[in-house]
Scaffold this motif. Structure first.
Motif, PDB file in Angstrom:
ATOM      1  N   VAL A 225       0.833  -1.212   0.000  1.00 64.10           N
ATOM      2  CA  VAL A 225       0.000   0.000   0.000  1.00 64.10           C
ATOM      3  C   VAL A 225       0.867   1.261   0.000  1.00 64.10           C
ATOM      4  O   VAL A 225       0.616   2.195  -0.763  1.00 64.10           O
ATOM      5  CB  VAL A 225      -0.940  -0.002   1.236  1.00 64.10           C
ATOM      6  CG1 VAL A 225      -1.667   1.326   1.359  1.00 64.10           C
ATOM      7  CG2 VAL A 225      -1.923  -1.160   1.159  1.00 64.10           C
ATOM      8  N   LEU A 226       1.888   1.289   0.856  1.00 65.57           N
ATOM      9  CA  LEU A 226       2.722   2.486   1.024  1.00 65.57           C
ATOM     10  C   LEU A 226       3.759   2.670  -0.073  1.00 65.57           C
ATOM     11  O   LEU A 226       4.147   3.786  -0.384  1.00 65.57           O
ATOM     12  CB  LEU A 226       3.437   2.447   2.377  1.00 65.57           C
ATOM     13  CG  LEU A 226       2.538   2.433   3.615  1.00 65.57           C
ATOM     14  CD1 LEU A 226       3.362   2.167   4.859  1.00 65.57           C
ATOM     15  CD2 LEU A 226       1.780   3.737   3.720  1.00 65.57           C
ATOM     16  N   GLY A 227       4.235   1.574  -0.621  1.00 64.26           N
ATOM     17  CA  GLY A 227       5.302   1.611  -1.621  1.00 64.26           C
ATOM     18  C   GLY A 227       6.569   0.988  -1.069  1.00 64.26           C
ATOM     19  O   GLY A 227       6.727   0.813   0.134  1.00 64.26           O
ATOM     20  N   THR A 228       7.483   0.672  -1.960  1.00 65.63           N
ATOM     21  CA  THR A 228       8.752   0.078  -1.561  1.00 65.63           C
ATOM     22  C   THR A 228       9.688   1.169  -1.047  1.00 65.63           C
ATOM     23  O   THR A 228       9.472   2.352  -1.318  1.00 65.63           O
ATOM     24  CB  THR A 228       9.425  -0.632  -2.751  1.00 65.63           C
ATOM     25  OG1 THR A 228       9.771   0.369  -3.724  1.00 65.63           O
ATOM     26  CG2 THR A 228       8.518  -1.679  -3.373  1.00 65.63           C
ATOM     27  N   PRO A 229      10.739   0.784  -0.330  1.00 66.09           N
ATOM     28  CA  PRO A 229      11.707   1.791   0.120  1.00 66.09           C
ATOM     29  C   PRO A 229      12.243   2.646  -1.025  1.00 66.09           C
ATOM     30  O   PRO A 229      12.365   3.866  -0.897  1.00 66.09           O
ATOM     31  CB  PRO A 229      12.812   0.964   0.767  1.00 66.09           C
ATOM     32  CG  PRO A 229      12.112  -0.263   1.255  1.00 66.09           C
ATOM     33  CD  PRO A 229      11.063  -0.542   0.202  1.00 66.09           C
ATOM     34  N   ARG A 230      12.533   2.050  -2.148  1.00 65.14           N
ATOM     35  CA  ARG A 230      13.067   2.812  -3.286  1.00 65.14           C
ATOM     36  C   ARG A 230      12.030   3.788  -3.820  1.00 65.14           C
ATOM     37  O   ARG A 230      12.347   4.921  -4.180  1.00 65.14           O
ATOM     38  CB  ARG A 230      13.525   1.877  -4.392  1.00 65.14           C
ATOM     39  CG  ARG A 230      14.167   2.622  -5.546  1.00 65.14           C
ATOM     40  CD  ARG A 230      14.855   1.707  -6.469  1.00 65.14           C
ATOM     41  NE  ARG A 230      16.112   1.325  -5.830  1.00 65.14           N
ATOM     42  CZ  ARG A 230      17.171   0.916  -6.467  1.00 65.14           C
ATOM     43  NH1 ARG A 230      17.160   0.836  -7.769  1.00 65.14           N
ATOM     44  NH2 ARG A 230      18.258   0.584  -5.827  1.00 65.14           N
ATOM     45  N   GLU A 231      10.756   3.373  -3.834  1.00 61.36           N
ATOM     46  CA  GLU A 231       9.691   4.278  -4.296  1.00 61.36           C
ATOM     47  C   GLU A 231       9.509   5.449  -3.326  1.00 61.36           C
ATOM     48  O   GLU A 231       9.253   6.572  -3.746  1.00 61.36           O
ATOM     49  CB  GLU A 231       8.368   3.515  -4.434  1.00 61.36           C
ATOM     50  CG  GLU A 231       8.353   2.495  -5.544  1.00 61.36           C
ATOM     51  CD  GLU A 231       7.166   1.563  -5.486  1.00 61.36           C
ATOM     52  OE1 GLU A 231       6.891   0.924  -6.522  1.00 61.36           O
ATOM     53  OE2 GLU A 231       6.511   1.437  -4.432  1.00 61.36           O
ATOM     54  N   ILE A 232       9.639   5.180  -2.045  1.00 63.92           N
ATOM     55  CA  ILE A 232       9.404   6.198  -1.016  1.00 63.92           C
ATOM     56  C   ILE A 232      10.617   7.116  -0.842  1.00 63.92           C
ATOM     57  O   ILE A 232      10.480   8.331  -0.765  1.00 63.92           O
ATOM     58  CB  ILE A 232       9.050   5.534   0.330  1.00 63.92           C
ATOM     59  CG1 ILE A 232       7.713   4.807   0.206  1.00 63.92           C
ATOM     60  CG2 ILE A 232       9.000   6.548   1.456  1.00 63.92           C
ATOM     61  CD1 ILE A 232       7.400   3.894   1.367  1.00 63.92           C
ATOM     62  N   LEU A 233      11.798   6.515  -0.761  1.00 66.52           N
ATOM     63  CA  LEU A 233      13.008   7.266  -0.418  1.00 66.52           C
ATOM     64  C   LEU A 233      13.888   7.596  -1.612  1.00 66.52           C
ATOM     65  O   LEU A 233      14.777   8.447  -1.523  1.00 66.52           O
ATOM     66  CB  LEU A 233      13.837   6.499   0.602  1.00 66.52           C
ATOM     67  CG  LEU A 233      13.118   6.089   1.892  1.00 66.52           C
ATOM     68  CD1 LEU A 233      14.031   5.232   2.744  1.00 66.52           C
ATOM     69  CD2 LEU A 233      12.640   7.306   2.636  1.00 66.52           C
ATOM     70  N   GLY A 234      13.720   6.880  -2.702  1.00 69.53           N
ATOM     71  CA  GLY A 234      14.607   7.048  -3.839  1.00 69.53           C
ATOM     72  C   GLY A 234      15.850   6.161  -3.673  1.00 69.53           C
ATOM     73  O   GLY A 234      15.901   5.315  -2.777  1.00 69.53           O
ATOM     74  N   VAL A 235      16.837   6.391  -4.470  1.00 69.22           N
ATOM     75  CA  VAL A 235      18.063   5.606  -4.431  1.00 69.22           C
ATOM     76  C   VAL A 235      19.036   6.271  -3.452  1.00 69.22           C
ATOM     77  O   VAL A 235      19.208   7.488  -3.465  1.00 69.22           O
ATOM     78  CB  VAL A 235      18.694   5.521  -5.838  1.00 69.22           C
ATOM     79  CG1 VAL A 235      20.007   4.751  -5.802  1.00 69.22           C
ATOM     80  CG2 VAL A 235      17.724   4.881  -6.807  1.00 69.22           C
ATOM     81  N   ALA A 236      19.665   5.459  -2.611  1.00 69.93           N
ATOM     82  CA  ALA A 236      20.646   5.979  -1.654  1.00 69.93           C
ATOM     83  C   ALA A 236      21.778   6.663  -2.412  1.00 69.93           C
ATOM     84  O   ALA A 236      22.220   6.189  -3.456  1.00 69.93           O
ATOM     85  CB  ALA A 236      21.197   4.855  -0.800  1.00 69.93           C
ATOM     86  N   PRO A 237      22.255   7.820  -1.903  1.00 69.98           N
ATOM     87  CA  PRO A 237      23.282   8.580  -2.608  1.00 69.98           C
ATOM     88  C   PRO A 237      24.510   7.772  -3.000  1.00 69.98           C
ATOM     89  O   PRO A 237      25.038   7.930  -4.092  1.00 69.98           O
ATOM     90  CB  PRO A 237      23.653   9.694  -1.616  1.00 69.98           C
ATOM     91  CG  PRO A 237      22.479   9.832  -0.746  1.00 69.98           C
ATOM     92  CD  PRO A 237      21.853   8.461  -0.653  1.00 69.98           C
ATOM     93  N   MET A 238      24.970   6.876  -2.128  1.00 70.17           N
ATOM     94  CA  MET A 238      26.190   6.113  -2.438  1.00 70.17           C
ATOM     95  C   MET A 238      25.924   4.985  -3.439  1.00 70.17           C
ATOM     96  O   MET A 238      26.862   4.373  -3.932  1.00 70.17           O
ATOM     97  CB  MET A 238      26.802   5.561  -1.163  1.00 70.17           C
ATOM     98  CG  MET A 238      27.317   6.680  -0.244  1.00 70.17           C
ATOM     99  SD  MET A 238      28.115   6.075   1.221  1.00 70.17           S
ATOM    100  CE  MET A 238      29.651   5.502   0.539  1.00 70.17           C
TER     101      MET A 238
END
Length: 98
Positions: free
Chosen positions: A82-95
């Motif tokens: 329902v909320l989305g995956t971590p990548r969908e919510i937060l984007g890609v980690a800078p590193m």
């Protein structure tokens, strides 16, 4: 099932602290929502749900009775759909950006 914020405060920059008392006082505030789960032998899962004003991840902690791990994971997976995956919510980690 109980849902709470994972932590109440954003992590602090160590250089901003003036001494060990302030450091530990801030850390006690950060783990405030985590400690009862451990002391009461409950189980918990955390899902990222957004970013705070500093751009740091904010988590939703789902808490269940001790031993209800399988049920908790099923509920966490349903919440993620329902909320989305971590990548969908937060984007890609800078590193991890190419």
């Amino acid at each position: 099932m109980i849902a709470t914020p994972t932590v109440r405060l954003s992590p602090h920059v160590f250089a901003e602290e003036t001494g060990p008392e302030q450091f530990w006082a801030r850390n006690r505030g950060i783990v405030h929502n985590l400690v009862p789960v451990n002391f009461l032998a409950l189980c918990a899962a955390t899902l990222p749900v957004g970013l705070d004003r500093l751009g740091l991840p904010v988590g939703l902690q789902l808490i269940a009775r001790g031993g209800d791990d399988e049920r908790l994971v099923a509920i966490a997976c349903a919440a993620e759909r329902v909320l989305g995956t971590p990548r969908e919510i937060l984007g890609v980690a800078p590193m991890c950006r190419a």
